[in-house]
Design an enzyme around this catalytic site. Structure first.
Site, PDB file in Angstrom:
ATOM      1  N   ASN A   1     -27.578  -7.895   5.338  1.00 27.56           N
ATOM      2  CA  ASN A   1     -26.257  -8.381   5.832  1.00 27.56           C
ATOM      3  C   ASN A   1     -25.775  -9.597   4.968  1.00 27.56           C
ATOM      4  O   ASN A   1     -24.541  -9.764   5.142  1.00 27.56           O
ATOM      5  CB  ASN A   1     -26.809  -9.508   7.092  1.00 27.56           C
ATOM      6  CG  ASN A   1     -27.523  -8.637   8.199  1.00 27.56           C
ATOM      7  OD1 ASN A   1     -27.182  -7.435   8.134  1.00 27.56           O
ATOM      8  ND2 ASN A   1     -27.994  -9.070   8.860  1.00 27.56           N
TER       9      ASN A   1
ATOM     10  N   CYS B   1     -23.102  -1.510  21.667  1.00 27.35           N
ATOM     11  CA  CYS B   1     -24.474  -1.365  20.855  1.00 27.35           C
ATOM     12  C   CYS B   1     -25.560  -1.687  21.594  1.00 27.35           C
ATOM     13  O   CYS B   1     -25.428  -2.309  22.564  1.00 27.35           O
ATOM     14  CB  CYS B   1     -23.928  -2.778  19.759  1.00 27.35           C
ATOM     15  SG  CYS B   1     -25.485  -3.280  19.082  1.00 27.35           S
TER      16      CYS B   1
ATOM     17  N   ARG C   1     -21.181  -7.383  22.022  1.00 28.76           N
ATOM     18  CA  ARG C   1     -20.696  -7.699  20.521  1.00 28.76           C
ATOM     19  C   ARG C   1     -19.230  -7.348  20.484  1.00 28.76           C
ATOM     20  O   ARG C   1     -18.807  -6.347  19.637  1.00 28.76           O
ATOM     21  CB  ARG C   1     -21.301  -6.797  19.460  1.00 28.76           C
ATOM     22  CG  ARG C   1     -23.042  -7.235  19.657  1.00 28.76           C
ATOM     23  CD  ARG C   1     -23.818  -6.382  18.640  1.00 28.76           C
ATOM     24  NE  ARG C   1     -23.668  -7.055  17.501  1.00 28.76           N
ATOM     25  CZ  ARG C   1     -24.177  -6.289  16.400  1.00 28.76           C
ATOM     26  NH1 ARG C   1     -24.886  -5.624  16.436  1.00 28.76           N
ATOM     27  NH2 ARG C   1     -24.178  -6.891  15.075  1.00 28.76           N
ATOM     28  N   PRO C   2     -18.142  -7.901  21.215  1.00 26.29           N
ATOM     29  CA  PRO C   2     -16.793  -7.706  21.127  1.00 26.29           C
ATOM     30  C   PRO C   2     -16.382  -8.257  19.671  1.00 26.29           C
ATOM     31  O   PRO C   2     -17.180  -8.960  18.857  1.00 26.29           O
ATOM     32  CB  PRO C   2     -16.366  -8.681  22.066  1.00 26.29           C
ATOM     33  CG  PRO C   2     -17.214  -9.683  22.435  1.00 26.29           C
ATOM     34  CD  PRO C   2     -18.600  -9.017  22.161  1.00 26.29           C
ATOM     35  N   ILE C   3     -15.191  -8.000  19.168  1.00 25.64           N
ATOM     36  CA  ILE C   3     -14.632  -8.439  17.997  1.00 25.64           C
ATOM     37  C   ILE C   3     -13.389  -9.404  18.236  1.00 25.64           C
ATOM     38  O   ILE C   3     -12.604  -9.588  17.323  1.00 25.64           O
ATOM     39  CB  ILE C   3     -14.383  -7.540  17.056  1.00 25.64           C
ATOM     40  CG1 ILE C   3     -13.360  -6.351  17.261  1.00 25.64           C
ATOM     41  CG2 ILE C   3     -15.528  -6.678  16.600  1.00 25.64           C
ATOM     42  CD1 ILE C   3     -12.941  -5.523  16.328  1.00 25.64           C
TER      43      ILE C   3
ATOM     44  N   ILE D   1     -28.399 -15.642  21.583  1.00 25.75           N
ATOM     45  CA  ILE D   1     -27.439 -14.932  21.007  1.00 25.75           C
ATOM     46  C   ILE D   1     -26.929 -13.689  21.328  1.00 25.75           C
ATOM     47  O   ILE D   1     -25.590 -13.504  21.798  1.00 25.75           O
ATOM     48  CB  ILE D   1     -27.564 -14.680  19.425  1.00 25.75           C
ATOM     49  CG1 ILE D   1     -28.232 -15.791  18.678  1.00 25.75           C
ATOM     50  CG2 ILE D   1     -26.232 -14.144  18.764  1.00 25.75           C
ATOM     51  CD1 ILE D   1     -27.141 -17.108  18.429  1.00 25.75           C
TER      52      ILE D   1
ATOM     53  N   ARG E   1     -32.006   1.388   8.433  1.00 27.65           N
ATOM     54  CA  ARG E   1     -30.841   0.614   8.314  1.00 27.65           C
ATOM     55  C   ARG E   1     -31.102  -0.450   7.480  1.00 27.65           C
ATOM     56  O   ARG E   1     -30.222  -1.055   6.972  1.00 27.65           O
ATOM     57  CB  ARG E   1     -30.508   0.612   9.658  1.00 27.65           C
ATOM     58  CG  ARG E   1     -30.093   1.668  10.309  1.00 27.65           C
ATOM     59  CD  ARG E   1     -29.215   1.482  11.628  1.00 27.65           C
ATOM     60  NE  ARG E   1     -28.023   0.807  11.433  1.00 27.65           N
ATOM     61  CZ  ARG E   1     -27.083   0.561  12.107  1.00 27.65           C
ATOM     62  NH1 ARG E   1     -27.108   0.867  13.339  1.00 27.65           N
ATOM     63  NH2 ARG E   1     -25.878  -0.259  11.664  1.00 27.65           N
TER      64      ARG E   1
HETATM   65  C1  EPZ Z   1     -24.345 -10.503  12.168  1.00 31.37           C
HETATM   66  O1  EPZ Z   1     -23.760  -9.770  13.356  1.00 31.37           O
HETATM   67  C2  EPZ Z   1     -25.572  -9.724  11.771  1.00 31.37           C
HETATM   68  N1  EPZ Z   1     -24.994  -8.509  11.252  1.00 31.37           N
HETATM   69  C3  EPZ Z   1     -26.606  -9.537  12.933  1.00 31.37           C
HETATM   70  O2  EPZ Z   1     -27.792  -8.761  12.620  1.00 31.37           O
HETATM   71  C4  EPZ Z   1     -26.929 -10.768  13.404  1.00 31.37           C
HETATM   72  O3  EPZ Z   1     -27.950 -10.501  14.517  1.00 31.37           O
HETATM   73  C5  EPZ Z   1     -25.859 -11.725  13.917  1.00 31.37           C
HETATM   74  O4  EPZ Z   1     -24.792 -11.764  12.993  1.00 31.37           O
HETATM   75  C6  EPZ Z   1     -26.144 -13.037  14.284  1.00 31.37           C
HETATM   76  O5  EPZ Z   1     -26.893 -13.700  13.126  1.00 31.37           O
HETATM   77  C7  EPZ Z   1     -24.651  -8.323   9.942  1.00 31.37           C
HETATM   78  O6  EPZ Z   1     -24.417  -9.386   9.263  1.00 31.37           O
HETATM   79  C8  EPZ Z   1     -24.217  -7.046   9.541  1.00 31.37           C
HETATM   80  P1  EPZ Z   1     -22.073 -12.629  15.367  1.00 31.37           P
HETATM   81  P2  EPZ Z   1     -22.278 -10.112  13.893  1.00 31.37           P
HETATM   82  O7  EPZ Z   1     -20.564 -12.230  15.223  1.00 31.37           O
HETATM   83  O8  EPZ Z   1     -21.528 -10.736  12.844  1.00 31.37           O
HETATM   84  C9  EPZ Z   1     -20.532 -12.887  19.816  1.00 31.37           C
HETATM   85  C10 EPZ Z   1     -29.557  -7.240  12.191  1.00 31.37           C
HETATM   86  O9  EPZ Z   1     -30.552  -6.881  12.805  1.00 31.37           O
HETATM   87  N2  EPZ Z   1     -19.194 -12.614  19.396  1.00 31.37           N
HETATM   88  O10 EPZ Z   1     -22.603 -13.771  14.861  1.00 31.37           O
HETATM   89  O11 EPZ Z   1     -22.072  -9.087  14.711  1.00 31.37           O
HETATM   90  C11 EPZ Z   1     -21.435 -11.724  19.768  1.00 31.37           C
HETATM   91  O12 EPZ Z   1     -21.402 -10.935  20.897  1.00 31.37           O
HETATM   92  C12 EPZ Z   1     -28.107  -7.537  12.819  1.00 31.37           C
HETATM   93  O13 EPZ Z   1     -29.249  -7.313  11.055  1.00 31.37           O
HETATM   94  C13 EPZ Z   1     -18.249 -12.463  20.218  1.00 31.37           C
HETATM   95  O14 EPZ Z   1     -18.211 -12.983  21.581  1.00 31.37           O
HETATM   96  O15 EPZ Z   1     -22.604 -11.093  15.017  1.00 31.37           O
HETATM   97  C14 EPZ Z   1     -22.902 -12.396  19.745  1.00 31.37           C
HETATM   98  O16 EPZ Z   1     -23.271 -12.927  21.033  1.00 31.37           O
HETATM   99  C15 EPZ Z   1     -27.839  -7.256  14.162  1.00 31.37           C
HETATM  100  N3  EPZ Z   1     -16.815 -12.125  19.884  1.00 31.37           N
HETATM  101  C16 EPZ Z   1     -22.422 -13.805  19.070  1.00 31.37           C
HETATM  102  O17 EPZ Z   1     -21.049 -13.840  18.998  1.00 31.37           O
HETATM  103  C17 EPZ Z   1     -16.698 -11.929  18.283  1.00 31.37           C
HETATM  104  O18 EPZ Z   1     -15.619 -11.471  17.954  1.00 31.37           O
HETATM  105  C18 EPZ Z   1     -22.936 -13.715  17.601  1.00 31.37           C
HETATM  106  O19 EPZ Z   1     -22.446 -12.541  16.943  1.00 31.37           O
HETATM  107  C19 EPZ Z   1     -17.910 -11.630  17.629  1.00 31.37           C
HETATM  108  C20 EPZ Z   1     -19.096 -12.183  18.012  1.00 31.37           C
END
Ligand code: EPZ
Length: 427
Positions: free
Chosen positions: A23, A123, A128-130, A335, A405
């Site tokens: 990550n 997913c 996991r929206p962006i 989370i 992965r």
């Molecule tokens: C990163 O994912 C990691 N992936 C994940 O690891 C990890 O579980 C996660 O961070 C939390 O620590 C990488 O770094 C490649 P977030 P990311 O944005 O960035 C919500 C693994 O197993 N959210 O911190 O996608 C989301 O739905 C993977 O190695 C929104 O609502 O996670 C979640 O509930 C799995 N809108 C929360 O925030 C957004 O635009 C945290 O997600 C973005 C996120």
């Protein structure tokens, strides 16, 4: 599709070299887009996701050259160079395979003033929206349009302008995209309630090494003063705190003692605290951390939260270990909304787990029994491997591409410490 076959029962003992962090690698690699000079990353793990990201960068016009490693060694060096951005499109088939592809959005906007990136889609572990990525980029002046499953982003007048953004929810990826966009924007950007994961600090350290101006690293308040351009550099990827924590659970569940070479304690204090609460003995030395089981595993109450809290990426692995604890443990996954898919598979190995929404009660059992089980996502598949290491009899974990992965040469590392484990190719 390959599977992993395990004959359980051995107490694992010995040294496990910890690879570069997946990550961190996936947010350091897109930084190559931010300069036309060479960026060399050392200690890159040999993982499917790193290869996928490398192919995406190639499609965008980034040249990549990888120096191999000798047998038994880990960590590759990859030199990348984005002389010109040949394309600013990250297509659906790439993003679908690996959601971290959205991390090219910020750097492409910063460097080329535009980007078209497929929405990642669903997913296994959650929606996991962006939306936070997009809102953060809009606060830097980006114009965002959603059409036909793609994000079309552009910087008016070709360059983003600094602005302030407060994250309503801590988001690792959105913080990373915002950082990579802000570093070349005009003026100052402030990010509030930014993610504080060690991988974010690794990204900030790289951007500063490339000439970026960032303060507040490790805190939730990041201040970025945009610069005209960034230069190339050579940077070493941090060690993988989740891999280290996963193998620490292997020591716990098998009643063994493993030396995690290269693990950095400050990256994983919450994990280490949970391990010692579970009754494991931790010894810190100059090469890493030794984790040893000392009698029964004690049950725990754990709730996942953003760093420095207990990592959601460690939840499935701890659940597997806690199946062997002497009592009932309580886990809460705050989370992601669907990160218990390992439970039905663990139950097939005699685990006794009750799920109530985002909470799980893990009733310790005396023995786990080997079975054929199905991996569903990266960390779930590791929890099944851990259970197989401790189970009576044989376990076969199917769809092992999930493991590939995020865990470099897992069967090699585990065999070296006494596990009876092998990879089997199906047909
Ligand atoms: C990163 O994912 C990691 N992936 C994940 O690891 C990890 O579980 C996660 O961070 C939390 O620590 C990488 O770094 C490649 P977030 P990311 O944005 O960035 C919500 C693994 O197993 N959210 O911190 O996608 C989301 O739905 C993977 O190695 C929104 O609502 O996670 C979640 O509930 C799995 N809108 C929360 O925030 C957004 O635009 C945290 O997600 C973005 C996120």
């Amino acid at each position: 599709m390959d599977s992993i076959w395990i004959k359980g029962g051995a107490r694992l003992k010995g040294e496990i070299p910890i690879s570069g962090a997946k990550n961190a690698a996936l947010t350091l690699m897109p930084c190559a887009l931010l300069t036309d000079e060479k960026l060399t990353l050392a200690n890159l793990p040999r993982l499917a996701d790193v290869d996928t990201f490398s192919h995406l960068l190639n499609q965008l016009g980034v040249s990549t050259k990888v120096e191999g490693v000798k047998p038994g060694e880990y960590g590759r060096r990859m030199t990348m160079r984005a002389g010109d951005i040949a394309s600013t499109i990250a297509p659906y088939d790439m993003v679908r395979k690996m959601r971290a592809s959205v991390l090219v959005l910020g750097p492409m906007l910063a460097r080329a003033g535009e980007a078209t990136v497929s929405l990642p889609g669903g997913c296994a572990i959650g929606d996991r929206p962006i939306d936070l990525h997009l809102k953060a980029l809009e606060s830097l002046g980006a114009e965002i349009e959603l059409a036909a499953g793609y994000v079309k982003a552009s910087a008016p007048k070709g360059r983003l302008s600094g602005g302030d953004f407060s994250f309503p929810v801590v988001s690792v990826g959105a913080t990373e995209n915002a950082l990579m966009a802000a570093v070349l924007a005009t003026g100052r950007t402030q990010l509030f309630n930014a993610a504080r994961e060690p991988e974010i600090v690794d990204l900030c350290n790289l951007l500063v090494a490339m000439g970026g101006k960032i303060t507040g690293m490790g805190s939730g308040h990041l201040v970025i003063d945009g610069v005209e351009r960034l230069h190339g550099t050579t940077y070493e990827v941090m060690p993988d705190r989740i891999e280290a924590g996963s193998y620490a659970c292997a020591a716990g569940i098998t009643g063994g003692s493993l030396d995690l070479i290269g693990a950095r304690p400050d990256d994983m204090r919450a994990t280490l605290h949970a391990l010692s609460q579970c009754g494991l003995i931790l010894e810190f030395h100059d090469r890493g951390i030794r984790v040893s089981a000392d009698g029964d595993l004690k049950p725990l109450a754990l709730s996942t939260s953003p760093f420095p809290g207990f990592a959601t990426d460690m939840q499935a692995q701890f659940m597997a270990m806690l199946c062997r604890a002497s009592g009932d443990s309580f886990l809460e996954e705050t989370i992601f909304e669907n990160r218990y898919m390992h439970v039905p598979e663990l139950r097939r190995m005699n685990a006794n787990v009750d799920i109530h929404g985002r909470s799980a009660i893990v009733h310790g059992v005396d023995t786990m029994t080997g079975a054929t089980v199905m991996a569903t996502d990266l960390r779930a598949s590791m929890s099944l491997v851990l259970a197989g290491l401790a189970a009576e009899g044989e376990t076969e974990v199917l769809r092992v591409y999930h493991l590939d992965r995020g865990y470099e040469r897992l069967e090699e590392k585990l065999s070296a410490v006494g596990a009876t484990i092998e990879r089997r190719s199906a047909g």
